[in-house]
Design a protein around this motif. Structure first.
Motif, PDB file in Angstrom:
ATOM      1  N   LEU A 178       4.401  32.861  38.330  1.00 53.88           N
ATOM      2  CA  LEU A 178       3.854  33.334  39.603  1.00 53.88           C
ATOM      3  C   LEU A 178       2.690  34.304  39.409  1.00 53.88           C
ATOM      4  O   LEU A 178       1.935  34.566  40.344  1.00 53.88           O
ATOM      5  CB  LEU A 178       4.948  33.994  40.445  1.00 53.88           C
ATOM      6  N   PRO A 186      16.560  28.349  33.129  1.00 53.74           N
ATOM      7  CA  PRO A 186      16.700  29.659  33.771  1.00 53.74           C
ATOM      8  C   PRO A 186      16.700  30.780  32.743  1.00 53.74           C
ATOM      9  O   PRO A 186      17.021  30.568  31.581  1.00 53.74           O
ATOM     10  CB  PRO A 186      18.052  29.566  34.477  1.00 53.74           C
ATOM     11  N   PRO A 242       9.971  27.546  30.310  1.00 53.46           N
ATOM     12  CA  PRO A 242       9.776  27.575  31.754  1.00 53.46           C
ATOM     13  C   PRO A 242      10.732  26.659  32.530  1.00 53.46           C
ATOM     14  O   PRO A 242      11.006  26.901  33.684  1.00 53.46           O
ATOM     15  CB  PRO A 242       8.332  27.113  31.926  1.00 53.46           C
ATOM     16  N   SER A 243      11.273  25.634  31.904  1.00 51.99           N
ATOM     17  CA  SER A 243      12.139  24.705  32.616  1.00 51.99           C
ATOM     18  C   SER A 243      13.598  25.152  32.647  1.00 51.99           C
ATOM     19  O   SER A 243      14.411  24.543  33.318  1.00 51.99           O
ATOM     20  CB  SER A 243      12.045  23.322  31.977  1.00 51.99           C
ATOM     21  N   SER A 245       5.884  35.612  34.038  1.00 51.26           N
ATOM     22  CA  SER A 245       6.228  34.738  35.150  1.00 51.26           C
ATOM     23  C   SER A 245       5.088  33.772  35.437  1.00 51.26           C
ATOM     24  O   SER A 245       3.912  34.161  35.366  1.00 51.26           O
ATOM     25  CB  SER A 245       6.504  35.570  36.405  1.00 51.26           C
ATOM     26  N   ASN A 289      15.363  36.712  39.580  1.00 50.76           N
ATOM     27  CA  ASN A 289      15.577  35.801  40.693  1.00 50.76           C
ATOM     28  C   ASN A 289      14.315  35.597  41.523  1.00 50.76           C
ATOM     29  O   ASN A 289      13.996  34.471  41.900  1.00 50.76           O
ATOM     30  CB  ASN A 289      16.708  36.303  41.593  1.00 50.76           C
ATOM     31  N   GLN A 290      13.615  36.642  41.830  1.00 55.87           N
ATOM     32  CA  GLN A 290      12.480  36.561  42.748  1.00 55.87           C
ATOM     33  C   GLN A 290      11.175  36.120  42.093  1.00 55.87           C
ATOM     34  O   GLN A 290      10.336  35.529  42.759  1.00 55.87           O
ATOM     35  CB  GLN A 290      12.272  37.907  43.438  1.00 55.87           C
ATOM     36  N   GLN A 310      10.928  34.282  39.120  1.00 56.42           N
ATOM     37  CA  GLN A 310      11.100  33.135  38.208  1.00 56.42           C
ATOM     38  C   GLN A 310      10.694  33.516  36.780  1.00 56.42           C
ATOM     39  O   GLN A 310       9.965  32.797  36.100  1.00 56.42           O
ATOM     40  CB  GLN A 310      10.276  31.941  38.687  1.00 56.42           C
ATOM     41  N   THR A 357      10.275  34.081  32.945  1.00 57.04           N
ATOM     42  CA  THR A 357      10.585  33.332  31.732  1.00 57.04           C
ATOM     43  C   THR A 357      10.853  34.268  30.561  1.00 57.04           C
ATOM     44  O   THR A 357      11.388  33.856  29.550  1.00 57.04           O
ATOM     45  CB  THR A 357       9.428  32.385  31.356  1.00 57.04           C
TER      46      THR A 357
END
Length: 112
Positions: free
Chosen positions: A78, A29, A26-27, A76, A50-51, A53, A55
C-alpha cells in the motif's frame, strides 16, 4: 533524505535474522506477532498488519518496557507510489489513539 528520516533510519537497524522472523512473501499472510511481544507491541502489530497488509513488520518497545516509545519497521504494498510523509501518515493515522499515550514513535516504512 531529511534529517528526521536519516535519524529514524540510523536508530532502526535490525539484524537479518530478526527480519526473517517477521517477513513473508506478498501472497502469504504476515506471521503472527512474536510470543515475546509485550501487550503494547502486540496491539500495534495487529493493527498495522491487518490494515496495511504488511509483508514485513517489527514493533519494538524502545522505552525500556514502560510502553511510552515504540520503534516500528513496516513494509507494505500500500506504500507503493506514496511519499515517505504519506507512508508515515498512514501508520500514524491507524495508531492515532495509541499515540496519545506515547512520548514518541520511530517509523521506518518500505514500499514492496
Amino acid at each position: 533524505m531529511s534529517f528526521l528520516a536519516r535519524r529514524i533510519t540510523s536508530r532502526s537497524r535490525l539484524s537479518t535474522q530478526s527480519l526473517r522472523l517477521y517477513t513473508t512473501s506478498p501472497s502469504t499472510p504476515l506471521a503472527a506477532p512474536s510470543p515475546n511481544y509485550t501487550q503494547g507491541e502486540r496491539t500495534i502489530h495487529e493493527k498495522l498488519a491487518n490494515q496495511l497488509q504488511a509483508t514485513k513488520l517489527l514493533v519494538s518497545d524502545v522505552s525500556g518496557g514502560c510502553g511510552s516509545m515504540y520503534s516500528i519497521q513496516i513494509a507494505s504494498p500500500l506504500f507503493k507510489g506514496q511519499s515517505l510523509v504519506k507512508q508515515h501518515r498512514m501508520v500514524t493515522e491507524l495508531l492515532s489513539e495509541d499515540i496519545k499515550g506515547m512520548h514518541g514513535i520511530q517509523i521506518k516504512t518500505e514500499a514492496v
